[in-house]
Design a protein around this motif. Sequence first.
Motif, PDB file in Angstrom:
ATOM      1  N   LEU A  52      21.269   3.869  -4.778  1.00 22.88           N
ATOM      2  CA  LEU A  52      21.467   3.633  -6.080  1.00 22.88           C
ATOM      3  C   LEU A  52      20.506   2.662  -6.613  1.00 22.88           C
ATOM      4  O   LEU A  52      19.915   2.540  -7.501  1.00 22.88           O
ATOM      5  N   LEU A  53      20.180   1.448  -5.624  1.00 25.15           N
ATOM      6  CA  LEU A  53      19.276   0.619  -5.998  1.00 25.15           C
ATOM      7  C   LEU A  53      17.810   1.169  -5.657  1.00 25.15           C
ATOM      8  O   LEU A  53      16.728   0.406  -5.785  1.00 25.15           O
ATOM      9  N   ARG A  54      17.495   2.436  -5.191  1.00 23.19           N
ATOM     10  CA  ARG A  54      16.458   3.235  -5.226  1.00 23.19           C
ATOM     11  C   ARG A  54      15.419   2.478  -3.909  1.00 23.19           C
ATOM     12  O   ARG A  54      14.151   2.385  -3.848  1.00 23.19           O
ATOM     13  N   ARG A  55      16.306   2.011  -3.249  1.00 18.32           N
ATOM     14  CA  ARG A  55      15.644   1.250  -1.744  1.00 18.32           C
ATOM     15  C   ARG A  55      15.359   2.423  -0.736  1.00 18.32           C
ATOM     16  O   ARG A  55      14.501   2.216   0.216  1.00 18.32           O
ATOM     17  N   VAL A  56      16.010   3.639  -0.858  1.00 19.34           N
ATOM     18  CA  VAL A  56      15.847   4.885  -0.254  1.00 19.34           C
ATOM     19  C   VAL A  56      15.663   5.947  -1.085  1.00 19.34           C
ATOM     20  O   VAL A  56      16.440   5.894  -2.178  1.00 19.34           O
ATOM     21  N   LEU A  70      19.270   8.790 -12.576  1.00 14.24           N
ATOM     22  CA  LEU A  70      18.313   7.857 -12.129  1.00 14.24           C
ATOM     23  C   LEU A  70      17.085   7.921 -12.541  1.00 14.24           C
ATOM     24  O   LEU A  70      16.284   7.193 -13.062  1.00 14.24           O
ATOM     25  N   GLY A  71      16.426   9.284 -12.426  1.00 11.60           N
ATOM     26  CA  GLY A  71      15.114   9.619 -12.715  1.00 11.60           C
ATOM     27  C   GLY A  71      14.737   9.455 -14.372  1.00 11.60           C
ATOM     28  O   GLY A  71      13.792   9.309 -14.464  1.00 11.60           O
TER      29      GLY A  71
ATOM     30  N   ASP B 217      15.438  -8.412  -0.638  1.00  8.73           N
ATOM     31  CA  ASP B 217      15.026  -7.147  -1.298  1.00  8.73           C
ATOM     32  C   ASP B 217      16.098  -6.496  -1.953  1.00  8.73           C
ATOM     33  O   ASP B 217      15.931  -5.915  -2.978  1.00  8.73           O
ATOM     34  N   ASP B 218      17.318  -6.239  -1.425  1.00  5.62           N
ATOM     35  CA  ASP B 218      18.295  -5.628  -2.128  1.00  5.62           C
ATOM     36  C   ASP B 218      18.867  -6.344  -3.283  1.00  5.62           C
ATOM     37  O   ASP B 218      18.946  -5.961  -4.425  1.00  5.62           O
ATOM     38  N   GLY B 219      18.874  -7.744  -3.135  1.00  7.55           N
ATOM     39  CA  GLY B 219      19.220  -8.364  -4.368  1.00  7.55           C
ATOM     40  C   GLY B 219      18.100  -8.528  -5.515  1.00  7.55           C
ATOM     41  O   GLY B 219      18.503  -8.313  -6.782  1.00  7.55           O
TER      42      GLY B 219
END
Lengths: 273, 327
Positions: A52-56, A70-71, B217-219
């Motif tokens: 959701l956070l677009r960390r992956v 999201l896109g 990073d997440d924050g």
Amino acid sequence: MTAAIEFRDARVRYAGAGGLAVAGVTFAAQSGNITAVTGPNGSGKSTLVKALLRRVPLAGGDIAIGGVTLGQMSLRDAARRAAVVPQREEPAFPMTVREYIALGRFPYASVWSTSDPGGDRAVTAAVERAGVGGFLERHTDELSGGEWQRVRIARALAQGGRLLVLDEPTTFLDVGHEMAVFELLAELARDGMGVLLITHQLNLVARFAQHVVLLHAGTIAAQGPPNAVMTGGILERVYDWPLVVARDPAVGAPMLIPLRAPSPVTVHRPMET
Amino acid sequence: MRARFWIVASLGLAAAALLGVALGPVGLSPAAVWAALAGHGDTTTVTIVQAIRLPRVALAALVGAALGMSGAAMQGTLRNGLAEPYLLGVSGGAAVGAVAAIAFHWNTVVGVPLAAFAGAAGAAALVLTIARIAGGRADVRLLLMAGVVVGAFANAAIMVAYATAPPESVRGALWWMMGSVDGAEWQRVTWLAAYVVIGGGALIVWARDLDALALGDDGAAALGVDVERASRRAYLAAALLAASTVAAAGLVGFVGLVVPHMVRAAGLRQYRTLLCGAAIVGAALVISADVVARTVRPPAELPLGAVTALLGVPFFLFQLRRLAARS
């Protein structure tokens, strides 16, 4: 009715990993509800938040906030619609609670200004809602665990979205502080917010959540109201541990009671992260 | 408290600058300095003030401002109070780049700082890679260890370059490794100023991202920050600042470590004000360190980097103890 957030066949593969960490997860969290995502360690709960956070990156499927995928939105846009309280977060350098909560307005501020029209009002409302007005001038490293979680929720509320996503917000909290956080979330849901909660606290989920999503190895083992999901058969299989499900004597909600191992020396449970 | 900080810091900078111009082998009274600045008085004094001491003070001020901002930005992106360009080997890499540029006769106003920047970026990438392979860049100790190792390698490379280069082509190895603003001339001051304006300006524009990055990073991602892009560009701007100071004055360590903490202690926490404060305090600190360097045992001069290290190492140990106590 448009869901507050919807995962549509979401798939995630971590770089370098063979299999999918999340292998096709579909569920919706409605506004006005607490939706709980639960499951064993490593079942993909936190990965959903990271996606959701677009960390992956998503390897397939999609995530939609209020019907918008999201896109179709920038990171700032997403931060205005969905406020996420990640699992771990500690300011590198202590700041005051007031400064920290004001960071919730970050997605609205322009390059030069540190505040936005309506920002002060949103911060004041968030402070009041989360009940953190008593220690606004304290530093973030001087707070107790319970205070810190409420401050983080206040920061998320200041972001002004209609969806709150929390990743294990009550780990390390004692019973009283844990209940206070759950009651606060229930209040927010009653006011019409969507609350997506990732947690291990099955017994509290049974009492607070309207919808439970039980993950197992990256897929959904069961989802539905707590009564339907929290049955002995399903939970025993997913958690791979003997247990019984009783009725909570106070409110009659399903209550999980893990049993002792049949014989202590025969337990060979693999360690998971 | 914050208003007082700006007043004290500005007065401190002015006082340090005045001392920097007045003190030296030839002592000058404030009145004589003032007259010479306006071009009055005897020609020797005017020359000393305008052509020797003023550029030296200006160069020291720019070096300090750049290092203060660079350190603040590195501490912000790495979320680590012990980060700074010297300890992370970034300055060492810059020195290798600068020495190589000079040894290969690319000795120009653009060439030396650019080579220094390439060296700094290379060293930064190397340090982050070593730390990641060893177990994660989030680990302070691994990062600092990698930085110290890369820094030591850089020092060795400078000594080798110095020993093998034709005499007079490369400035003394000690000059690079310990830093000095001796022999500053206006041309060097001008181009360093240009780099400081570019690098510092970029950081001040991106300062809001650093505020968010402080949450991890997440924050930061939860606040809508593109974490990778924001940290990469802030880190590169910080490396550019550090590299340009190295090209202009060699390795001056610990300023980037000490200054941001001094400014934070005064209650400035938002990165935009923190960066501006760090520029002023850094400038005052390096001018003062240079005054100490050249007045302790005249006519001999101590290396500037030795003076800042004498200040910085005890401070580093103090910070290390505080961090250890917290975790």
